[in-house]
Design a protein around this motif. Structure first.
Motif, PDB file in Angstrom:
ATOM      1  N   ASN A  99      -0.598 -10.111  -2.716  1.00 39.42           N
ATOM      2  CA  ASN A  99      -0.644 -11.438  -3.345  1.00 39.42           C
ATOM      3  C   ASN A  99       0.617 -11.776  -4.124  1.00 39.42           C
ATOM      4  O   ASN A  99       1.087 -12.907  -4.076  1.00 39.42           O
ATOM      5  CB  ASN A  99      -1.853 -11.544  -4.278  1.00 39.42           C
ATOM      6  CG  ASN A  99      -3.153 -11.316  -3.547  1.00 39.42           C
ATOM      7  OD1 ASN A  99      -3.311 -11.746  -2.406  1.00 39.42           O
ATOM      8  ND2 ASN A  99      -4.074 -10.634  -4.185  1.00 39.42           N
ATOM      9  N   ALA A 100       1.155 -10.813  -4.860  1.00 41.08           N
ATOM     10  CA  ALA A 100       2.260 -11.105  -5.779  1.00 41.08           C
ATOM     11  C   ALA A 100       3.628 -10.653  -5.271  1.00 41.08           C
ATOM     12  O   ALA A 100       4.624 -10.864  -5.940  1.00 41.08           O
ATOM     13  CB  ALA A 100       1.987 -10.452  -7.140  1.00 41.08           C
ATOM     14  N   GLY A 101       3.673 -10.036  -4.115  1.00 36.44           N
ATOM     15  CA  GLY A 101       4.945  -9.531  -3.607  1.00 36.44           C
ATOM     16  C   GLY A 101       5.367  -8.272  -4.355  1.00 36.44           C
ATOM     17  O   GLY A 101       4.533  -7.500  -4.818  1.00 36.44           O
ATOM     18  N   TYR A 102       6.673  -8.073  -4.486  1.00 33.70           N
ATOM     19  CA  TYR A 102       7.174  -6.878  -5.163  1.00 33.70           C
ATOM     20  C   TYR A 102       6.918  -6.949  -6.663  1.00 33.70           C
ATOM     21  O   TYR A 102       7.058  -8.009  -7.278  1.00 33.70           O
ATOM     22  CB  TYR A 102       8.676  -6.710  -4.922  1.00 33.70           C
ATOM     23  CG  TYR A 102       9.010  -6.291  -3.522  1.00 33.70           C
ATOM     24  CD1 TYR A 102       8.694  -5.029  -3.058  1.00 33.70           C
ATOM     25  CD2 TYR A 102       9.647  -7.176  -2.662  1.00 33.70           C
ATOM     26  CE1 TYR A 102       8.992  -4.652  -1.760  1.00 33.70           C
ATOM     27  CE2 TYR A 102       9.961  -6.810  -1.361  1.00 33.70           C
ATOM     28  CZ  TYR A 102       9.619  -5.536  -0.918  1.00 33.70           C
ATOM     29  OH  TYR A 102       9.922  -5.167   0.361  1.00 33.70           O
ATOM     30  N   GLN A 103       6.537  -5.807  -7.223  1.00 33.81           N
ATOM     31  CA  GLN A 103       6.324  -5.704  -8.661  1.00 33.81           C
ATOM     32  C   GLN A 103       7.037  -4.462  -9.178  1.00 33.81           C
ATOM     33  O   GLN A 103       7.162  -3.460  -8.478  1.00 33.81           O
ATOM     34  CB  GLN A 103       4.832  -5.613  -8.984  1.00 33.81           C
ATOM     35  CG  GLN A 103       4.074  -6.885  -8.645  1.00 33.81           C
ATOM     36  CD  GLN A 103       2.596  -6.731  -8.905  1.00 33.81           C
ATOM     37  OE1 GLN A 103       1.907  -6.036  -8.183  1.00 33.81           O
ATOM     38  NE2 GLN A 103       2.119  -7.384  -9.950  1.00 33.81           N
ATOM     39  N   GLU A 104       7.491  -4.547 -10.418  1.00 38.88           N
ATOM     40  CA  GLU A 104       8.190  -3.429 -11.043  1.00 38.88           C
ATOM     41  C   GLU A 104       7.195  -2.350 -11.471  1.00 38.88           C
ATOM     42  O   GLU A 104       6.131  -2.647 -12.012  1.00 38.88           O
ATOM     43  CB  GLU A 104       8.961  -3.936 -12.271  1.00 38.88           C
ATOM     44  CG  GLU A 104       9.788  -2.857 -12.935  1.00 38.88           C
ATOM     45  CD  GLU A 104      10.642  -3.409 -14.053  1.00 38.88           C
ATOM     46  OE1 GLU A 104      11.821  -3.060 -14.103  1.00 38.88           O
ATOM     47  OE2 GLU A 104      10.116  -4.204 -14.874  1.00 38.88           O
ATOM     48  N   LEU A 105       7.567  -1.103 -11.207  1.00 40.04           N
ATOM     49  CA  LEU A 105       6.777   0.038 -11.648  1.00 40.04           C
ATOM     50  C   LEU A 105       7.476   0.721 -12.818  1.00 40.04           C
ATOM     51  O   LEU A 105       8.693   0.889 -12.802  1.00 40.04           O
ATOM     52  CB  LEU A 105       6.598   1.067 -10.534  1.00 40.04           C
ATOM     53  CG  LEU A 105       5.535   0.811  -9.498  1.00 40.04           C
ATOM     54  CD1 LEU A 105       5.494   1.950  -8.490  1.00 40.04           C
ATOM     55  CD2 LEU A 105       4.172   0.624 -10.129  1.00 40.04           C
ATOM     56  N   ILE A 106       6.698   1.109 -13.799  1.00 38.78           N
ATOM     57  CA  ILE A 106       7.197   1.886 -14.928  1.00 38.78           C
ATOM     58  C   ILE A 106       6.723   3.320 -14.739  1.00 38.78           C
ATOM     59  O   ILE A 106       5.533   3.562 -14.532  1.00 38.78           O
ATOM     60  CB  ILE A 106       6.678   1.336 -16.280  1.00 38.78           C
ATOM     61  CG1 ILE A 106       7.161  -0.102 -16.484  1.00 38.78           C
ATOM     62  CG2 ILE A 106       7.110   2.226 -17.436  1.00 38.78           C
ATOM     63  CD1 ILE A 106       6.577  -0.763 -17.717  1.00 38.78           C
ATOM     64  N   SER A 107       7.630   4.274 -14.816  1.00 38.17           N
ATOM     65  CA  SER A 107       7.297   5.696 -14.777  1.00 38.17           C
ATOM     66  C   SER A 107       7.121   6.177 -16.209  1.00 38.17           C
ATOM     67  O   SER A 107       7.962   5.901 -17.070  1.00 38.17           O
ATOM     68  CB  SER A 107       8.411   6.498 -14.094  1.00 38.17           C
ATOM     69  OG  SER A 107       8.565   6.090 -12.761  1.00 38.17           O
TER      70      SER A 107
END
Length: 158
Positions: free
Chosen positions: A145-153
């Motif tokens: 739905n939202a496309g690419y999203q940032e991931l936090i490690s």
């Protein structure tokens, strides 16, 4: 690794957390799921937990070894998922605490996770438990739905 505990959340909800058992609780066919859960139930250092509220699955969580080699054997990955209807009731915190306990019992020195940067509620929960950010991946998650999203490690020293 075995786990079976009933907790009462700060909101007064009774949550039963235990090892997963073969059923439709994961996205495998019955044979794959049975093998997966059997492996987790007999593993000394990995676990898959299920949280039940009134006999219904409310969420799952687990810890997985990063690897068996000496250089990474001190690290485990933590993952959690809560059904939307159970958000904000303390179930995620209960599962997280159970996984932290299991990771310590298994002898891990570090527990790691990745969380979508937009998930402020989860990030706050992890930070409260002592997890700290150590990196970001701008296109780490791709949502339908939202496309690419940032991931936090994030990581927690145990």
């Amino acid at each position: 690794m075995q786990y079976d505990q009933t907790v009462i959340t700060p909101k007064g909800l009774i949550v039963h957390i235990r090892n997963g058992v073969a059923s439709d609780e994961n996205h495998f066919d019955a044979e794959q799921e049975s093998r997966y859960l059997e492996k987790k139930a007999t593993s000394p250092n990995e676990i898959e937990l299920i949280a039940f509220v009134d006999g219904k699955v409310a969420g799952t969580a687990g810890i997985d070894a990063i690897g068996a080699q000496y250089k990474v054997a001190h690290r485990a990955e933590f993952g959690i998922g809560i059904l939307k209807e159970y958000w904000g009731l303390g179930i995620g915190r209960a599962l997280m605490e159970a996984c932290i306990h299991c990771a310590k019992t298994a002898g891990y020195a570090q527990l790691e996770l990745e969380v979508v940067a937009e998930n402020a509620r989860a990030i706050s929960m992890y930070q409260t438990a002592g997890f700290v950010e150590y990196g970001r991946n701008p296109k780490g998650f791709r949502s339908r739905n939202a496309g690419y999203q940032e991931l936090i490690s994030m990581r927690l020293e145990l």
